[in-house]
Scaffold this motif. Structure first.
Motif, short mmCIF file in Angstrom:
data_model
loop_
_atom_site.label_atom_id
_atom_site.label_comp_id
_atom_site.label_asym_id
_atom_site.label_seq_id
_atom_site.Cartn_x
_atom_site.Cartn_y
_atom_site.Cartn_z
N LYS A 121 0.84 -1.19 0.00
CA LYS A 121 0.00 0.00 0.00
C LYS A 121 0.88 1.24 0.00
CE LYS A 121 -3.64 2.39 2.52
NZ LYS A 121 -4.54 2.37 3.68
N LEU A 122 0.66 2.10 -1.00
CA LEU A 122 1.42 3.34 -1.09
C LEU A 122 0.64 4.49 -0.48
CD1 LEU A 122 2.88 3.17 -4.71
CD2 LEU A 122 4.05 2.74 -2.56
N LEU A 123 1.34 5.30 0.30
CA LEU A 123 0.75 6.49 0.90
C LEU A 123 1.33 7.72 0.22
CD1 LEU A 123 0.93 5.48 4.67
CD2 LEU A 123 -1.03 5.29 3.11
N LEU A 124 0.47 8.66 -0.12
CA LEU A 124 0.88 9.90 -0.77
C LEU A 124 0.93 11.04 0.24
CD1 LEU A 124 -1.39 9.58 -3.89
CD2 LEU A 124 1.09 9.34 -3.85
N THR A 125 1.94 11.88 0.09
CA THR A 125 2.12 13.04 0.96
C THR A 125 2.56 14.21 0.10
OG1 THR A 125 2.87 11.55 2.71
CG2 THR A 125 3.28 13.89 3.05
N LEU A 126 2.12 15.40 0.46
CA LEU A 126 2.56 16.62 -0.21
C LEU A 126 3.97 16.97 0.25
CD1 LEU A 126 0.26 17.82 -1.92
CD2 LEU A 126 0.16 19.69 -0.32
N THR A 127 4.80 17.39 -0.65
CA THR A 127 6.15 17.87 -0.31
C THR A 127 6.07 19.37 -0.05
OG1 THR A 127 6.69 18.44 -2.59
CG2 THR A 127 7.18 16.16 -1.88
N PRO A 128 7.12 19.97 0.50
CA PRO A 128 7.13 21.43 0.64
C PRO A 128 6.91 22.12 -0.72
CG PRO A 128 8.86 20.48 1.97
CD PRO A 128 8.28 19.35 1.16
N ARG A 129 7.52 21.57 -1.75
CA ARG A 129 7.31 22.13 -3.10
C ARG A 129 5.84 21.98 -3.52
NH1 ARG A 129 11.07 21.03 -8.42
NH2 ARG A 129 9.81 22.31 -9.78
N GLY A 130 5.22 20.88 -3.15
CA GLY A 130 3.80 20.66 -3.44
C GLY A 130 2.91 21.64 -2.70
N ARG A 131 3.25 21.94 -1.44
CA ARG A 131 2.47 22.92 -0.68
C ARG A 131 2.59 24.31 -1.32
NH1 ARG A 131 4.04 19.46 3.28
NH2 ARG A 131 5.93 20.55 3.88
N ALA A 132 3.79 24.63 -1.82
CA ALA A 132 3.99 25.92 -2.50
C ALA A 132 3.17 25.97 -3.79
CB ALA A 132 5.47 26.15 -2.79
N LYS A 133 3.16 24.87 -4.54
CA LYS A 133 2.39 24.81 -5.79
C LYS A 133 0.90 24.91 -5.49
CE LYS A 133 3.48 24.59 -9.47
NZ LYS A 133 3.56 25.66 -10.52
N LEU A 134 0.47 24.26 -4.41
CA LEU A 134 -0.93 24.33 -4.02
C LEU A 134 -1.32 25.76 -3.68
CD1 LEU A 134 -3.63 23.02 -3.37
CD2 LEU A 134 -2.71 22.41 -1.12
N SER A 135 -0.47 26.48 -2.97
CA SER A 135 -0.76 27.88 -2.63
C SER A 135 -0.87 28.73 -3.89
CB SER A 135 0.33 28.45 -1.72
OG SER A 135 0.32 27.80 -0.48
N GLU A 136 0.04 28.50 -4.83
CA GLU A 136 0.01 29.22 -6.10
C GLU A 136 -1.26 28.88 -6.88
OE1 GLU A 136 2.70 29.54 -10.19
OE2 GLU A 136 3.31 28.15 -8.60
N ALA A 137 -1.61 27.61 -6.93
CA ALA A 137 -2.79 27.16 -7.67
C ALA A 137 -4.08 27.63 -7.01
CB ALA A 137 -2.78 25.64 -7.80
N ALA A 138 -4.07 27.79 -5.68
CA ALA A 138 -5.26 28.25 -4.97
C ALA A 138 -5.68 29.65 -5.42
CB ALA A 138 -5.03 28.22 -3.47
N ILE A 139 -4.72 30.47 -5.80
CA ILE A 139 -5.03 31.82 -6.30
C ILE A 139 -5.76 31.70 -7.64
CG2 ILE A 139 -4.01 33.98 -7.13
CD1 ILE A 139 -1.72 33.42 -5.04
N ALA A 140 -5.27 30.82 -8.52
CA ALA A 140 -5.93 30.59 -9.81
C ALA A 140 -7.31 29.98 -9.60
CB ALA A 140 -5.07 29.68 -10.68
N TRP A 141 -7.42 29.06 -8.64
CA TRP A 141 -8.70 28.44 -8.33
C TRP A 141 -9.71 29.49 -7.88
CZ3 TRP A 141 -11.16 28.28 -3.53
CH2 TRP A 141 -12.32 27.49 -3.48
N GLN A 142 -9.28 30.41 -7.01
CA GLN A 142 -10.20 31.44 -6.53
C GLN A 142 -10.67 32.34 -7.66
OE1 GLN A 142 -11.48 31.68 -3.20
NE2 GLN A 142 -12.91 32.80 -4.50
N ALA A 143 -9.77 32.64 -8.59
CA ALA A 143 -10.16 33.45 -9.75
C ALA A 143 -11.19 32.70 -10.60
CB ALA A 143 -8.93 33.81 -10.58
N ALA A 144 -11.00 31.39 -10.76
CA ALA A 144 -11.95 30.57 -11.51
C ALA A 144 -13.29 30.51 -10.77
CB ALA A 144 -11.40 29.17 -11.75
#
Length: 172
Positions: A121-144
């Motif tokens: 069983k594989l477990l997925l986790t966000l990396t620090p780089r993933g958290r940064a990408k999520l923050s960046e993408a959240a701005i685009a998501w809010q605009a959408a």
């Protein structure tokens, strides 16, 4: 009537006669293509394509798709999540999920690790780089979100979202 692809295009109305002995369904043909508007699947897919295009336009500058954004959000919310649990939450088959996750892993946004020693069983986790990408993408998501809400209205957007989210639970 010809679809231009592989033979005639048959559209059917809801009026049908079912022969339960021979397991045949006799359906009368629709009178025209305009009756496709009576098809729930067609209407939902048409709206989904429109809304997806709206969101993808906003996510395009960030380098993630709307599906990848949803995956990042779910993994972030869960902290650590198994592939099966994520696939079920996303209503995706495992193969489609793997294809969506691969670029996120390649770009260093997600890591997968076995649940324990010798576990498959594989477990997925966000990396620090993933958290940064999520923050960046959240701005685009809010605009959408804002564009969609302005287009359909806040109350209608809320009712539609709640209705759509309730549908999978009906089959449970």
């Amino acid at each position: 009537m010809n679809s231009g692809l592989h033979g005639p295009l048959f559209l059917f109305s809801a009026a049908a006669r079912i022969d339960t002995v021979h397991m045949h369904i006799y359906i009368r043909p629709m009178s025209g293509l305009s009756e496709i508007n009576l098809c729930n699947c067609f209407a939902i897919r048409q709206a989904a394509r429109f809304v997806s295009q709206l969101y993808e336009r906003h996510f395009g500058g960030v380098g993630v798709t709307s599906s990848q954004f949803s995956i990042l959000v779910h993994v972030h919310t869960a902290g650590t999540v198994g592939m099966l649990e994520l696939a079920e939450a996303m209503m995706m088959d495992r193969t489609t999920l793997v294809r969506a996750i691969q670029p996120l892993q390649r770009d260093g946004y997600l890591v997968s690790q076995p649940e324990g020693k010798g576990s498959r069983k594989l477990l997925l986790t966000l990396t620090p780089r993933g958290r940064a990408k999520l923050s960046e993408a959240a701005i685009a998501w809010q605009a959408a979100q804002d564009e969609y809400t302005n287009l359909v209205g806040a109350e209608r957007a809320n009712v539609l979202r709640e209705t759509l989210l309730s549908i999978p639970a009906l089959a449970a």
